[in-house]
Design a protein around this motif. Sequence first.
Motif, PDB file in Angstrom:
ATOM      1  N   VAL A  98       0.752  -1.291  -0.336  1.00 28.73           N
ATOM      2  CA  VAL A  98      -0.192  -0.122  -0.129  1.00 28.73           C
ATOM      3  C   VAL A  98       1.147   1.101  -0.372  1.00 28.73           C
ATOM      4  O   VAL A  98       2.106   1.352   0.690  1.00 28.73           O
ATOM      5  CB  VAL A  98      -1.274  -0.226   1.256  1.00 28.73           C
TER       6      VAL A  98
ATOM      7  N   VAL B 216      -1.991  -1.455  -3.001  1.00 24.86           N
ATOM      8  CA  VAL B 216      -3.630  -0.879  -2.901  1.00 24.86           C
ATOM      9  C   VAL B 216      -2.896   1.159  -3.396  1.00 24.86           C
ATOM     10  O   VAL B 216      -1.247   1.264  -2.292  1.00 24.86           O
ATOM     11  CB  VAL B 216      -4.465   0.239  -1.867  1.00 24.86           C
TER      12      VAL B 216
ATOM     13  N   ALA C  70      -3.132   5.458  -1.478  1.00 21.43           N
ATOM     14  CA  ALA C  70      -4.171   5.056  -0.368  1.00 21.43           C
ATOM     15  C   ALA C  70      -3.975   5.826   0.977  1.00 21.43           C
ATOM     16  O   ALA C  70      -3.656   6.031   2.093  1.00 21.43           O
ATOM     17  CB  ALA C  70      -4.142   3.634   0.186  1.00 21.43           C
TER      18      ALA C  70
ATOM     19  N   GLY D  72      -7.217   9.280  -2.081  1.00 24.78           N
ATOM     20  CA  GLY D  72      -7.776   8.202  -0.964  1.00 24.78           C
ATOM     21  C   GLY D  72      -9.322   8.485  -0.249  1.00 24.78           C
ATOM     22  O   GLY D  72      -9.883   7.589  -1.287  1.00 24.78           O
TER      23      GLY D  72
ATOM     24  N   ALA E 191      -5.993   0.376   4.356  1.00 26.27           N
ATOM     25  CA  ALA E 191      -5.582  -0.236   2.977  1.00 26.27           C
ATOM     26  C   ALA E 191      -5.352  -1.452   3.342  1.00 26.27           C
ATOM     27  O   ALA E 191      -4.817  -2.290   2.355  1.00 26.27           O
ATOM     28  CB  ALA E 191      -5.222   0.762   1.997  1.00 26.27           C
TER      29      ALA E 191
ATOM     30  N   LEU F  35      -8.187   3.837  -3.641  1.00 25.36           N
ATOM     31  CA  LEU F  35      -9.980   2.856  -3.100  1.00 25.36           C
ATOM     32  C   LEU F  35     -10.755   2.728  -3.126  1.00 25.36           C
ATOM     33  O   LEU F  35     -11.546   2.304  -2.688  1.00 25.36           O
ATOM     34  CB  LEU F  35      -9.622   4.162  -1.501  1.00 25.36           C
TER      35      LEU F  35
END
Length: 299
Positions: free
Chosen positions: A88, A116, A119, A124, A264, A278
């Motif tokens: 992330v 991800v 994030a 986000g 996340a 997200l």
Amino acid sequence: MIKTAIIGFGNVGKCAYEAIQNAPDMTLSCIVKRQSAADIPPHLNDIRVTDIKDIRANGDVDAAVICLPSRMCPDTAESLMNMGIFTVDSYDIHKSILSEKLRLDTVAQKNNVSGVIAAGWDPGTDSVLRALMEAMTPRGITYTNFGPGMSMGHSVAAKAAEGVENALSMTMPAGAGVHRRIVYIQLKPGADFAAAAAAIKNDPYFINDDTNVIQVEDIDTLIDVGSGSHIIRKGVSGSTHNQIMEFSMKINNPALTAQVLVSAARAAVKQPPGCYTLIEIPVIDMLPGDRNDLISRLV
């Protein structure tokens, strides 16, 4: 338990440590940082501090929370994905998010992991709020006003300009999604202020905003990591006009960024292989606890 690594131990990395310590379903496996372990606080002496190439030395990392400057995030995520680690990051260069996501999606699928990107809180969680507002009012206009407060991404970008020793970028909302950037810079000895200011104003982080660069003697006397956002949408539900909705927050920037990253990371390990933003992830996957209990409590 999700075995987690923190990549980078600046302001966001330190807040990520606190978020992981308070997560009931996570444990911290290691910290990856460029400097030696000598400057790690004493209460972290039992945490393994390592170089990124040795992150899997003990085979005990599921997910990595990348707390590095934005421009370092995509390549770092790629390296970690190639090691079979979920990732992330809070990459925040808006115009490049889609292209980097698509590139990393191929890497993630090849290595049977997920990641991800972007994030943080904007992009986000603010992105999720904008998407929900648009679902409620499909036609209309959304304005996101940031600050007043420090922008970490812009400050890092300004600090990278040649001749700049330290920098603080303040975001000042002018309304209707328009912002001014006030950038305070501390120069290295002999550096040319005009050249540094021109480089900052032409950086992609600043080039589209009204940017004022000011030279100061000591940045540390100015820093306050508080920030915030105010999102307003005025739109139409069906054929009904004048639907107005707002969301506002005043926050500690690194603390909220870190908390979103850690949440996340929890969601990342639940997704099929690929790279996500997200708005593509079910919000419930970001929360700890039994799924049915969460539905019963939150719906």
